[in-house]
Design an enzyme around this catalytic site. Structure first.
Site, short mmCIF file in Angstrom:
data_model
loop_
_atom_site.label_atom_id
_atom_site.label_comp_id
_atom_site.label_asym_id
_atom_site.label_seq_id
_atom_site.Cartn_x
_atom_site.Cartn_y
_atom_site.Cartn_z
N GLY A 21 0.88 -1.41 -0.24
CA GLY A 21 -0.47 0.08 0.02
C GLY A 21 1.26 0.97 -0.12
O GLY A 21 2.15 1.34 -0.78
N CYS A 22 0.55 2.41 0.46
CA CYS A 22 1.31 3.10 1.24
C CYS A 22 2.94 2.98 1.08
O CYS A 22 2.96 2.56 2.52
CB CYS A 22 0.41 4.77 1.45
SG CYS A 22 1.46 6.24 2.28
#
Length: 188
Positions: A21-22
């Site tokens: 993800g991030c």
């Protein structure tokens, strides 16, 4: 395995590249592990050379936000890194982690050699078989073809921007959960 020299002598190092993800969250987690020497946020898995953050956010470069780790395998193994990888994000959501949506936020392991590939595939299969998650794992396991470091302002983001709302509401709770689960593996 690559060998690099540090002031204390020669140290064998290895690399691993993960997307959870991030990359701000992922970087903050892996930076705390004993044996992880360097964490670089960047982009991998796409077809555009030297992409910018803005290009990746447009969702048409094919890149995932990733971190590339340089670690000392005498201190922490690839298997242990995989354990942290699997437990610090949701590998069952396609192109999404929480509120972050898009192919750049996909769960991914970009392996550098056959050994990493086999271990990643083995863990994915065993976790699915054991029903470790409430849905099938969708983590991409692909060869590392490219890695481009993200812009400097993305590096050490949590350390440098801990008071930002995203850090307080998204990264900090993730860090607290991680620190409890992996306290024996943290840098001292």
């Amino acid at each position: 395995m690559t060998t690099s020299f540090n002031p204390e002598g020669a140290v064998n190092t290895d690399t691993a590249t993960f997307g959870t993800g991030c990359f701000w969250c992922t970087e903050a987690v892996f930076e705390q592990l004993e044996g992880v020497l360097k964490v670089t946020s960047g982009y991998s898995g796409g077809h555009v050379k030297n992409p910018t953050y803005e290009q990746v956010c447009e969702k048409n470069t094919g890149h995932a936000e990733v971190v590339q780790l340089v670690y000392d395998p005498a201190v922490i193994s690839f298997d242990e890194l995989l354990e942290v990888f699997w437990q610090t994000h949701d590998p069952t959501t396609l192109n999404r982690q929480g509120n972050d949506v898009g192919p750049q936020y996909r769960s991914a392991i970009f392996y550098k050699d056959e050994e990493q590939k086999l271990k990643a595939e083995h863990y994915k299969k065993e976790l699915d078989k054991a029903g470790a998650f409430n849905a099938p794992i969708v983590t991409e396991i692909s060869p590392l073809i490219n890695f481009y470091a993200a812009e400097q302002y993305h590096q050490d983001y949590y350390t440098n921007n801990g008071s930002q709302p995203y850090c307080n509401f998204v990264i900090r709770p993730k860090m607290e959960k991680f620190q409890k689960a992996f306290k024996e593996k943290l840098k001292r």
